[in-house]
Design an enzyme around this catalytic site. Structure first.
Site, PDB file in Angstrom:
ATOM      1  N   ASP A  44     -26.478  28.901 -58.595  1.00 12.95           N
ATOM      2  CA  ASP A  44     -26.471  29.553 -57.294  1.00 12.95           C
ATOM      3  C   ASP A  44     -26.756  31.036 -57.520  1.00 12.95           C
ATOM      4  O   ASP A  44     -26.642  31.536 -58.645  1.00 12.95           O
ATOM      5  CB  ASP A  44     -25.108  29.342 -56.644  1.00 12.95           C
ATOM      6  CG  ASP A  44     -24.947  30.122 -55.357  1.00 12.95           C
ATOM      7  OD1 ASP A  44     -25.807  29.975 -54.469  1.00 12.95           O
ATOM      8  OD2 ASP A  44     -23.969  30.880 -55.247  1.00 12.95           O
TER       9      ASP A  44
ATOM     10  N   ASP B  46     -26.094  34.139 -54.785  1.00  9.29           N
ATOM     11  CA  ASP B  46     -25.125  35.065 -54.200  1.00  9.29           C
ATOM     12  C   ASP B  46     -23.695  34.683 -54.575  1.00  9.29           C
ATOM     13  O   ASP B  46     -23.254  33.556 -54.344  1.00  9.29           O
ATOM     14  CB  ASP B  46     -25.271  35.086 -52.677  1.00  9.29           C
ATOM     15  CG  ASP B  46     -26.605  35.675 -52.237  1.00  9.29           C
ATOM     16  OD1 ASP B  46     -26.880  36.827 -52.596  1.00  9.29           O
ATOM     17  OD2 ASP B  46     -27.366  34.979 -51.556  1.00  9.29           O
TER      18      ASP B  46
ATOM     19  N   THR C 289     -30.582  28.182 -54.422  1.00 12.53           N
ATOM     20  CA  THR C 289     -29.946  29.122 -53.511  1.00 12.53           C
ATOM     21  C   THR C 289     -30.232  28.785 -52.061  1.00 12.53           C
ATOM     22  O   THR C 289     -31.281  28.223 -51.733  1.00 12.53           O
ATOM     23  CB  THR C 289     -30.425  30.561 -53.812  1.00 12.53           C
ATOM     24  OG1 THR C 289     -29.873  31.464 -52.844  1.00 12.53           O
ATOM     25  CG2 THR C 289     -31.941  30.675 -53.774  1.00 12.53           C
ATOM     26  N   SER C 290     -29.302  29.167 -51.176  1.00 14.94           N
ATOM     27  CA  SER C 290     -29.507  29.005 -49.739  1.00 14.94           C
ATOM     28  C   SER C 290     -30.355  30.132 -49.161  1.00 14.94           C
ATOM     29  O   SER C 290     -30.714  30.091 -47.981  1.00 14.94           O
ATOM     30  CB  SER C 290     -28.151  28.937 -49.019  1.00 14.94           C
ATOM     31  OG  SER C 290     -27.470  27.746 -49.354  1.00 14.94           O
TER      32      SER C 290
ATOM     33  N   LYS D 286     -26.700  23.409 -48.233  1.00 17.29           N
ATOM     34  CA  LYS D 286     -25.413  23.121 -48.859  1.00 17.29           C
ATOM     35  C   LYS D 286     -24.356  23.089 -47.746  1.00 17.29           C
ATOM     36  O   LYS D 286     -24.457  23.891 -46.811  1.00 17.29           O
ATOM     37  CB  LYS D 286     -25.052  24.208 -49.884  1.00 17.29           C
ATOM     38  CG  LYS D 286     -26.012  24.342 -51.044  1.00 17.29           C
ATOM     39  CD  LYS D 286     -25.657  25.569 -51.892  1.00 17.29           C
ATOM     40  CE  LYS D 286     -26.688  25.828 -52.980  1.00 17.29           C
ATOM     41  NZ  LYS D 286     -26.388  27.051 -53.752  1.00 17.29           N
TER      42      LYS D 286
ATOM     43  N   ASP E 203     -20.084  29.673 -56.519  1.00 14.66           N
ATOM     44  CA  ASP E 203     -18.921  30.478 -56.122  1.00 14.66           C
ATOM     45  C   ASP E 203     -18.279  30.013 -54.828  1.00 14.66           C
ATOM     46  O   ASP E 203     -17.134  30.372 -54.552  1.00 14.66           O
ATOM     47  CB  ASP E 203     -19.340  31.940 -55.927  1.00 14.66           C
ATOM     48  CG  ASP E 203     -20.155  32.130 -54.651  1.00 14.66           C
ATOM     49  OD1 ASP E 203     -19.719  32.902 -53.769  1.00 14.66           O
ATOM     50  OD2 ASP E 203     -21.210  31.495 -54.517  1.00 14.66           O
TER      51      ASP E 203
END
Length: 215
Positions: free
Chosen positions: A12, A14, A107-108, A139, A164
């Site tokens: 991931d 962020d 990642t989103s 996600k 995270d």
């Protein structure tokens, strides 16, 4: 100190390798104020999801097309604002150690936002990227992690996820992968292993061509 053996690492961005909390707080608290929502409650659900999915959780009766329109506006604002974006502690050395080993970013963020934040944090972009444009579901859906594993040529069981957020940890588990939780947010969501940052993580090449993660 636990050691995980795997063939590939899925990262991931962020909160995991890039600390963008300052920007996320600015943008999402502003959005919360626009919609008369409690900023603290909003911040509890924004991490890990694509923006439109966060909005759908917070405003369940709102037409989805309005969420997508707001999401585009938010992505533009977040891409333009990199003030305070820095690497998570230990991330530069961790990424250097992964450089010649199989790994991917999942990642989103969309591609532009991912590029802006990785650049601002001074981190190299992995050769394989699964961004918002690559998936049909945000996600905690496992689609992104499953696509990352497939692009690298490994089964889900061969991969270890670094995450995270609650949504991200749930996505990694739903994909059938082991999950290393990074940072204070992750501790509450039952990752397989938890670390406060990446400073203590050591990466080594295994004899079978895979990786050994010393955590």
């Amino acid at each position: 100190m636990p050691t995980l053996a795997c063939q590939a690492v899925l990262l991931d961005m962020d909160g995991t390798i890039v600390n963008s909390d300052a920007v996320v707080e600015r943008c999402w608290r502003g959005w919360a104020a626009e919609h008369g929502l409690d900023g603290d409650k909003v911040m509890k659900v924004v991490h890990g999801r694509q923006g439109y999915a966060t909005m759908a959780v917070l405003l369940p009766d709102r037409p989805m097309e309005l969420n997508h329109a707001d999401n585009r506006r938010m992505l533009a604002a977040e891409t333009a604002d990199v003030d305070g974006v820095v690497p998570v502690t230990g991330a530069p050395a961790f990424m250097d150690a992964l450089a010649q080993l199989p790994h991917a970013l999942v990642t989103s963020a969309d591609g532009k936002l991912a590029g802006a934040r990785m650049n601002a944090a001074g981190l190299p972009m992995p050769p394989v990227m699964i961004t918002a444009e690559c998936v049909s579901a945000s996600k905690p859906d496992p689609e992104g992690f499953l696509k990352g594993a497939a692009e690298l040529g490994f089964t889900p069981q061969d991969c270890v996820v670094f995450e995270d957020s609650e949504a991200g940890i749930a996505a990694g588990k739903a994909a059938g992968m082991r999950v290393v939780g990074v940072g204070p947010r992750a501790a509450a969501h039952a990752p397989d292993v938890h670390v406060m940052d990446l400073a203590g993580v050591r990466v080594a090449a295994a004899a079978d061509g895979g990786l050994l993660l010393h955590l």
